[in-house]
Design an enzyme around this catalytic site. Structure first.
Site, mmCIF file in Angstrom:
data_model
loop_
_atom_site.group_PDB
_atom_site.id
_atom_site.type_symbol
_atom_site.label_atom_id
_atom_site.label_comp_id
_atom_site.label_asym_id
_atom_site.label_seq_id
_atom_site.Cartn_x
_atom_site.Cartn_y
_atom_site.Cartn_z
ATOM 1 N N HIS A 43 0.649 -0.846 -0.389
ATOM 2 C CA HIS A 43 -0.163 0.093 -0.487
ATOM 3 C C HIS A 43 0.882 0.590 0.250
ATOM 4 C CE1 HIS A 43 -3.126 -2.763 2.265
ATOM 5 N NE2 HIS A 43 -3.303 -2.528 1.478
ATOM 6 N N LYS B 133 -18.760 -5.359 8.690
ATOM 7 C CA LYS B 133 -17.189 -5.904 9.284
ATOM 8 C C LYS B 133 -16.741 -5.852 9.877
ATOM 9 C CE LYS B 133 -13.502 -6.280 5.444
ATOM 10 N NZ LYS B 133 -13.045 -6.204 4.289
ATOM 11 N N ARG C 22 -2.466 -6.630 -8.459
ATOM 12 C CA ARG C 22 -1.276 -7.690 -7.976
ATOM 13 C C ARG C 22 -1.241 -8.782 -9.182
ATOM 14 N NH1 ARG C 22 -2.816 -7.868 -2.146
ATOM 15 N NH2 ARG C 22 -4.949 -8.102 -2.906
ATOM 16 N N SER D 91 -2.982 -8.638 3.057
ATOM 17 C CA SER D 91 -2.682 -8.176 4.654
ATOM 18 C C SER D 91 -3.527 -9.393 5.156
ATOM 19 C CB SER D 91 -4.571 -7.004 4.258
ATOM 20 O OG SER D 91 -3.404 -5.896 4.270
HETATM 21 P P1 ADP Z 1 -9.928 -3.407 0.005
HETATM 22 O O1 ADP Z 1 -10.454 -4.230 0.868
HETATM 23 O O2 ADP Z 1 -10.587 -2.584 -0.072
HETATM 24 O O3 ADP Z 1 -9.596 -4.671 -1.357
HETATM 25 P P2 ADP Z 1 -7.142 -3.713 0.936
HETATM 26 O O4 ADP Z 1 -6.521 -2.857 1.321
HETATM 27 O O5 ADP Z 1 -7.648 -5.439 1.102
HETATM 28 O O6 ADP Z 1 -8.748 -2.814 0.975
HETATM 29 O O7 ADP Z 1 -6.341 -2.983 -0.597
HETATM 30 C C1 ADP Z 1 -6.358 -2.126 -0.989
HETATM 31 C C2 ADP Z 1 -5.950 -1.242 -2.670
HETATM 32 O O8 ADP Z 1 -4.882 -1.957 -2.486
HETATM 33 C C3 ADP Z 1 -6.455 -2.155 -3.094
HETATM 34 O O9 ADP Z 1 -6.824 -2.147 -4.418
HETATM 35 C C4 ADP Z 1 -5.408 -3.259 -3.260
HETATM 36 O O10 ADP Z 1 -5.979 -4.117 -4.398
HETATM 37 C C5 ADP Z 1 -4.022 -2.867 -3.583
HETATM 38 N N1 ADP Z 1 -3.518 -3.980 -3.160
HETATM 39 C C6 ADP Z 1 -3.393 -4.687 -1.224
HETATM 40 N N2 ADP Z 1 -2.046 -5.457 -1.551
HETATM 41 C C7 ADP Z 1 -1.312 -4.171 -2.283
HETATM 42 C C8 ADP Z 1 0.063 -4.692 -2.889
HETATM 43 N N3 ADP Z 1 0.500 -5.411 -1.925
HETATM 44 N N4 ADP Z 1 0.690 -4.288 -3.569
HETATM 45 C C9 ADP Z 1 -0.372 -2.900 -4.303
HETATM 46 N N5 ADP Z 1 -1.322 -2.968 -4.117
HETATM 47 C C10 ADP Z 1 -2.119 -3.741 -3.147
#
Ligand code: ADP
Length: 177
Positions: free
Chosen positions: A36, A60, A109, A147
């Site tokens: 992120h 959630k 990703r 995550s």
């Molecule tokens: P959500 O529940 O909205 O998917 P996340 O926290 O999982 O929230 O992810 C937020 C954004 O960050 C999403 O667009 C996700 O694809 C992106 N993201 C998550 N992990 C990575 C990573 N390792 N590299 C790049 N983008 C990521």
């Protein structure tokens, strides 16, 4: 409405209104990861400001509290006035409209990320056509950073520090199942 947005995100120079490009980076960020962090840092060359908006969905259950997730992000971007941290409930596009952002930032990703994100971005554009989604591809070594996996490492007593920004000390936060 447009006028209100312009006042908030525009600056006037030589009587010309210059609109600031504001993006919202929405997500659960449970926890905020190096993946992120890297997406936001790279996007700063595209936008004047980025609001990292933690989705606060009452239904959630998250592992880290909303306050802790916001605190991790605040620590990561401390000192960079172009990045702000907020939370929201409801539709991302409604939040974007409220804060005067014309872009949603998302990270990709894998191809499954793409399919999921494509549907959401297209529906969002149908809801409010003025707001566009911008995707950045993760750098290769961040492809497996996720995550969910980080939460599993923490729950099992492992050291997940390499997967979160260096400003974040995971020992400062207590997750809850
Ligand atoms: P959500 O529940 O909205 O998917 P996340 O926290 O999982 O929230 O992810 C937020 C954004 O960050 C999403 O667009 C996700 O694809 C992106 N993201 C998550 N992990 C990575 C990573 N390792 N590299 C790049 N983008 C990521």
């Amino acid at each position: 409405m447009l006028f209100a947005i312009e006042l908030r995100n525009g600056v006037v120079a030589n009587n010309i209104l210059i609109m600031k490009k504001i993006a919202v980076f929405p997500g659960s960020f449970d926890p905020f990861t190096v993946g992120h962090e890297e997406i936001v840092k790279r996007a700063l060359s595209l936008f004047d400001g980025i609001i990292i908006a933690v989705g606060a969905n009452a239904l959630k259950k998250n592992y880290f509290s909303l306050d802790d997730r916001k605190d991790m992000i605040t620590k990561t971007f401390k000192g960079d006035a172009r990045v702000s941290v907020d939370h929201f409930e409801g539709l991302t596009v409604d939040y974007c409209k409220r804060v005067g952002a014309s872009y949603i930032l998302r990270g990709l990703r894998t191809s499954s990320d793409f399919e999921y994100e494509r549907a959401i971005a297209q529906v969002n554009r149908q809801l409010i056509s003025e707001i566009d989604t911008v995707f950045l591809l993760t750098k290769p070594d961040h492809t497996p950073v996720n995550s969910t996996i980080i939460r599993d490492i923490i729950r099992s007593g492992g050291d997940a520090s390499q997967f979160v920004p260096s400003a974040v000390n995971l020992k400062d936060y207590k997750g809850q199942d």
